[in-house]
Structure formats: structure tokens, C-alpha cells
Design an enzyme around this catalytic site. Structure first.
Site, mmCIF file in Angstrom:
data_model
loop_
_atom_site.group_PDB
_atom_site.id
_atom_site.type_symbol
_atom_site.label_atom_id
_atom_site.label_comp_id
_atom_site.label_asym_id
_atom_site.label_seq_id
_atom_site.Cartn_x
_atom_site.Cartn_y
_atom_site.Cartn_z
ATOM 1 N N CYS A 183 -35.713 -37.140 53.232
ATOM 2 C CA CYS A 183 -35.923 -35.607 53.626
ATOM 3 C C CYS A 183 -37.152 -35.491 54.390
ATOM 4 O O CYS A 183 -37.471 -34.364 55.343
ATOM 5 C CB CYS A 183 -35.776 -34.731 52.468
ATOM 6 S SG CYS A 183 -37.300 -34.719 51.354
ATOM 7 N N HIS B 27 -48.656 -23.515 45.804
ATOM 8 C CA HIS B 27 -47.467 -23.611 46.340
ATOM 9 C C HIS B 27 -47.444 -25.396 46.393
ATOM 10 O O HIS B 27 -48.210 -25.885 47.054
ATOM 11 C CB HIS B 27 -46.906 -23.228 47.574
ATOM 12 C CG HIS B 27 -45.826 -23.643 48.340
ATOM 13 N ND1 HIS B 27 -44.692 -22.989 47.835
ATOM 14 C CD2 HIS B 27 -45.580 -24.442 49.481
ATOM 15 C CE1 HIS B 27 -43.866 -23.770 48.691
ATOM 16 N NE2 HIS B 27 -44.248 -24.487 49.567
ATOM 17 N N HIS C 91 -40.568 -27.130 47.049
ATOM 18 C CA HIS C 91 -39.097 -26.698 46.438
ATOM 19 C C HIS C 91 -38.451 -27.718 45.633
ATOM 20 O O HIS C 91 -38.666 -28.973 45.742
ATOM 21 C CB HIS C 91 -38.283 -26.106 47.673
ATOM 22 C CG HIS C 91 -38.854 -24.971 48.195
ATOM 23 N ND1 HIS C 91 -39.763 -25.151 49.369
ATOM 24 C CD2 HIS C 91 -38.746 -23.455 48.164
ATOM 25 C CE1 HIS C 91 -40.227 -23.993 49.798
ATOM 26 N NE2 HIS C 91 -39.776 -23.056 49.014
ATOM 27 N N ASP D 196 -29.950 -31.946 44.335
ATOM 28 C CA ASP D 196 -29.295 -32.996 44.961
ATOM 29 C C ASP D 196 -30.144 -34.334 44.953
ATOM 30 O O ASP D 196 -29.973 -35.247 45.606
ATOM 31 C CB ASP D 196 -29.141 -33.000 46.804
ATOM 32 C CG ASP D 196 -30.543 -32.339 47.115
ATOM 33 O OD1 ASP D 196 -31.402 -32.429 46.562
ATOM 34 O OD2 ASP D 196 -30.392 -32.470 48.516
ATOM 35 N N ARG E 107 -34.327 -32.733 42.921
ATOM 36 C CA ARG E 107 -35.006 -33.383 43.873
ATOM 37 C C ARG E 107 -36.350 -32.316 44.108
ATOM 38 O O ARG E 107 -36.270 -31.247 44.639
ATOM 39 C CB ARG E 107 -34.461 -33.449 45.247
ATOM 40 C CG ARG E 107 -35.505 -33.834 46.271
ATOM 41 C CD ARG E 107 -34.874 -34.344 47.621
ATOM 42 N NE ARG E 107 -33.592 -33.208 48.185
ATOM 43 C CZ ARG E 107 -34.008 -32.454 49.002
ATOM 44 N NH1 ARG E 107 -35.166 -32.376 49.542
ATOM 45 N NH2 ARG E 107 -33.111 -31.415 49.404
ATOM 46 N N CYS F 107 -39.020 -31.695 46.233
ATOM 47 C CA CYS F 107 -39.520 -31.813 47.497
ATOM 48 C C CYS F 107 -40.608 -31.351 47.653
ATOM 49 O O CYS F 107 -40.966 -30.056 48.016
ATOM 50 C CB CYS F 107 -38.390 -31.338 48.353
ATOM 51 S SG CYS F 107 -38.466 -31.830 50.136
#
Length: 170
Positions: free
Chosen positions: A103, A140, A143, A147, A155, A157
Site C-alpha cells: 500500500c 495521528h 488508519h 484487509d 492492517r 497502515c
């Protein structure tokens, strides 16, 4: 001549790399909230974080930004070790939970501890996502998606810029 050019490039690359590392170490030393052992929740104002953090880290960590895919230093790293919050030093992920998701961001299937991260709904950009924040400083991180690989199917990410990495000792 060719050997001299290669040697010069090596020295320049090594010097730039060590300068970047020195900058990061200085940043941690100038951050009174950075600790790899303290897990106490922090209540630091946005104004204070803006004074302490480099602009690029501040933009992602405090303003919920993101780095471009395939540009962060950890997205394809296979080094063994531990990932910490670059803002406060909170322990977040182990490399044993990291996987190649293609990704463009570092991906993990689980945090190091269930309470090392927090989750909150994110409806920005016309999408329904779950934001992942550092549980200690509310920064932050990225996310979470459904999947990922077993055993969790998740996941995480994450943005490389808000992660510090400490390699395992050999």
C-alpha cells in the site's frame, strides 16, 4: 577517477544520513515529553506541540496529515526491532507484526499492546475509516483496515514520519 567519485558519494551519503540521525536525536532531547518508559497519558496543548515538533511531524501527528505512499523510510523496511511514537516515545509495534501490504506505508497486523493505540471514527475525504492514534499523546499515526493477514485480519497502515525505530540488538 571513478573510484574517487564513488568514495565522495559514499562520504556524502554517510554524512547526510548521520546528520539526519543527529537531527532526530536532538529533536528527542528537546522534547520534554519523549519517553520510552513512561506510559502516562499526556495533555499537551497544540501550541506546545507546534513549538517542539518539526513541521513535517507536526503536520501528520497533530493535523492528521499523511505522507505520500512509497516515500516513508519504513514502508518497505525488513529490519527487526521495535517501532515507537516519534512524538512521545510510546511503544507501538514490533517488526514481527509488520508485513508487506504493497500500500506504500508501513503495515502491521497488531500493536505491541492492546492499549498502546486508540481508535476513532474518521469520516474525512468522503470515506468511512478508523483513525489510529497514539494512546499516550493522541498523535495521528494512520488508519486501520480489515484487509490484513491472519491472525488478526487487520492492517494498521501507519505513517513512517510519526514512527521511531529501534533495531533489535544482535
Amino acid at each position: 577517477m571513478r573510484i574517487v567519485l564513488i568514495a565522495i558519494l559514499f562520504v556524502m551519503t554517510t554524512n547526510c544520513s548521520s546528520q539526519g540521525q543527529d537531527k532526530k536525536e536532538t529533536q528527542k532531547m528537546n522534547n520534554p515529553y519523549y519517553s520510552r518508559t513512561d506510559t502516562t497519558h499526556l495533555n499537551v496543548s497544540d501550541k506546545e506541540w507546534k513549538k517542539i515538533l518539526p513541521e513535517d511531524v507536526y503536520r501528520v501527528a497533530r493535523k492528521e496529515g499523511t505522507e505520500r505512499p512509497f516515500t516513508g523510510k519504513y514502508w518497505d523496511s525488513e529490519a527487526k526491532g521495535t517501532y515507537y511514537c516519534a512524538v512521545c516515545g510510546n511503544k507501538l509495534f514490533r517488526s514481527t507484526a509488520k508485513f508487506a501490504s504493497s500500500c506504500g506505508w508501513p503495515s502491521f497486523f497488531e500493536p505491541v499492546r492492546p492499549n498502546s493505540v486508540n481508535y476513532k471514527p474518521d469520516h474525512s475525504l468522503g470515506m468511512n475509516r478508523i483513525e489510529v492514534e497514539c494512546a499516550r499523546c493522541d498523535s495521528h499515526l494512520g488508519h486501520i483496515f480489515d484487509d490484513g493477514p491472519e491472525p488478526t485480519g487487520k492492517r494498521f497502515c501507519m505513517n513512517s514520519i510519526v514512527l521511531d525505530f529501534e533495531p533489535d540488538e544482535k
